[in-house]
Design an enzyme around this catalytic site. Sequence first.
Site, PDB file in Angstrom:
ATOM      1  N   CYS B 167     -43.314  32.056  16.575  1.00 12.90           N
ATOM      2  CA  CYS B 167     -44.313  31.482  15.664  1.00 12.90           C
ATOM      3  C   CYS B 167     -44.636  32.366  14.469  1.00 12.90           C
ATOM      4  O   CYS B 167     -45.379  31.966  13.574  1.00 12.90           O
ATOM      5  CB  CYS B 167     -45.568  31.195  16.461  1.00 12.90           C
ATOM      6  N   HIS B 308     -54.105  32.578  11.939  1.00  6.05           N
ATOM      7  CA  HIS B 308     -53.016  32.038  12.761  1.00  6.05           C
ATOM      8  C   HIS B 308     -53.546  30.834  13.542  1.00  6.05           C
ATOM      9  O   HIS B 308     -52.914  29.774  13.558  1.00  6.05           O
ATOM     10  CB  HIS B 308     -52.485  33.116  13.710  1.00  6.05           C
ATOM     11  N   GLU B 319     -58.116  36.352  17.901  1.00  9.15           N
ATOM     12  CA  GLU B 319     -57.992  36.574  16.462  1.00  9.15           C
ATOM     13  C   GLU B 319     -59.366  36.876  15.839  1.00  9.15           C
ATOM     14  O   GLU B 319     -59.496  37.779  15.006  1.00  9.15           O
ATOM     15  CB  GLU B 319     -57.356  35.342  15.782  1.00  9.15           C
ATOM     16  N   LYS B 340     -53.274  24.974  10.693  1.00 12.35           N
ATOM     17  CA  LYS B 340     -52.788  24.227  11.860  1.00 12.35           C
ATOM     18  C   LYS B 340     -53.755  23.136  12.302  1.00 12.35           C
ATOM     19  O   LYS B 340     -53.367  22.220  13.026  1.00 12.35           O
ATOM     20  CB  LYS B 340     -52.500  25.190  13.016  1.00 12.35           C
ATOM     21  N   HIS B 345     -48.969  23.090  14.867  1.00 16.23           N
ATOM     22  CA  HIS B 345     -48.285  24.383  14.802  1.00 16.23           C
ATOM     23  C   HIS B 345     -46.809  24.138  14.517  1.00 16.23           C
ATOM     24  O   HIS B 345     -46.073  23.658  15.386  1.00 16.23           O
ATOM     25  CB  HIS B 345     -48.470  25.112  16.128  1.00 16.23           C
ATOM     26  N   PHE B 404     -44.759  34.485  20.173  1.00 14.32           N
ATOM     27  CA  PHE B 404     -44.316  34.826  21.524  1.00 14.32           C
ATOM     28  C   PHE B 404     -43.389  36.031  21.428  1.00 14.32           C
ATOM     29  O   PHE B 404     -42.752  36.259  20.395  1.00 14.32           O
ATOM     30  CB  PHE B 404     -43.552  33.658  22.146  1.00 14.32           C
TER      31      PHE B 404
END
Lengths: 104, 420
Positions: B167, B308, B319, B340, B345, B404
Amino acid sequence: MATDPSISLKIRTALAEYLKRDSATILTTQHLRDDLGLDSMAVIELLYRIEEAFDLQIPDQDLVGLTNVGHVVSYVEKRLEKTASAAPTKKPAKPSKPKGKKKS
Amino acid sequence: MRSRVVVTGLGIVSPIGIGVSDFWKAALAGQSGISAITSFDPFPMDGYRSKVAGQVRDFAVERFVDSAHGERVDRYAQFALVASKEALADSGLQMAKENPHRVGVIVGAGMGGMVMGEREITQLYQQQKPHRVHPNFIPVITLNSASGIIAMAYGAKGPNLTISTACSSSAHALGQALHSIREGRADVVITVGADASITPLVFAGFCSLRALSSKFNDHPEKASRPFDRLRDGFIMGEGAGTLILESAAHAKKRKARVYAEIAGYAATSEAYHMVIPREDGLEVAHTMRLALADAGVTPAQVDYINAHATSTTIGDAVEVRAIRRLFKSCADKITISATKSLIGHTLGAAGAIGGIASVLALHTGQIHPTANYDDPDPACALAGLSRSAQERRVKVALLNAFGFGSNNAAVVFKHVKRET
């Protein structure tokens, strides 16, 4: 069966679809690379379509002779003829489509 | 002194618009691009926990690009081609006038050519006919098919790279493009993020990870809700974003319009867990700190953060914790939004699309809303979040992207006065 005009038409139609042009403009005398502009990858894609259309497997050693539309047509005709008569294929090498589950 | 690097062109394919103008209008209006997945032809959605996604509707590649390029690649690379075409046109760059070896392409992609990939794998296993695997299978699923086809489409012969860090892929693409230009290896880098893997297997995989929202299947537009108390997972999206990066000197020479400067970048690993972030936010804070230092700005100078913020319970809270840790008392003075919330996403495209939203915030002074931020989660509360569009003269913007594999990226953009 040997000179079935539908074979030629099927092949020219596959080419026409690939090249996005009228199948009537595709002639058996045309060279796949020089006249129709197919690069080596495009020839492989075309043969993939032809294998599907005629339920064939074309072995690597047979690719060498397939340089113009007419070659492809007569090759497919011969292969279908031999499949029909259950005889081995033309090349001295192993038959191109072994029947059954035999590994090669 | 190292070269400054600027953004001179933008292009996008997104669930709320193909083209920057449509995207930005929809984004400022808070329009949701999330809708129900009706079917993974040929089977229905019954077995999927989540049934919604940010899908790009009515996309026909032949409407946008030459079929010689568009038809030879998978959907994600088609998106990349279309976004790059727009960005190049927007930049005014004329390849005929450029040294092609000084124009690079760097793409971030997380999943790659999964549409064809899944189809071919399924057929092979069902039919057991290896000779019927499509000859284009390998070229299409190879992860650098997008960067390759873009180079071919535009004759870009400079560095050609693909970065795959899930991502955060295209945030790293932006950073690596910045480095390439700073180091003098290229004048221009076509910098892209792209992914299109709302496919039966990938979607099932994310469902099985329990990473996706499942509570809002009947109200898709409500499903992506970063920082909101009711959030329950991310929403898969698809799309592509392209930013044309070039050295400020090169842009000045050709009198290009400059959107913003890309001034800093940091890449780190948490070395912690494949899919779970460290809950203390320490590494995320460290990443943001490094990026700001690289840009030569202090935390107090940051006006806007494109978070994010995927809408997962843990990720959003981490975050915010990291933002509070780094920005301390300034944290509530920063305007924040989550792209997002609008489009889901988009995985490998997320960094580039967030980058576009950041650049447009700098350029227009407008910040898009965070959709569905209806009931602020106390664990994520920040004063600068809003479900309405906000106006602010943004001088420094920070883009976060985490992926990830325990990896983090942050990118800093700066406002540029009319003359570079």
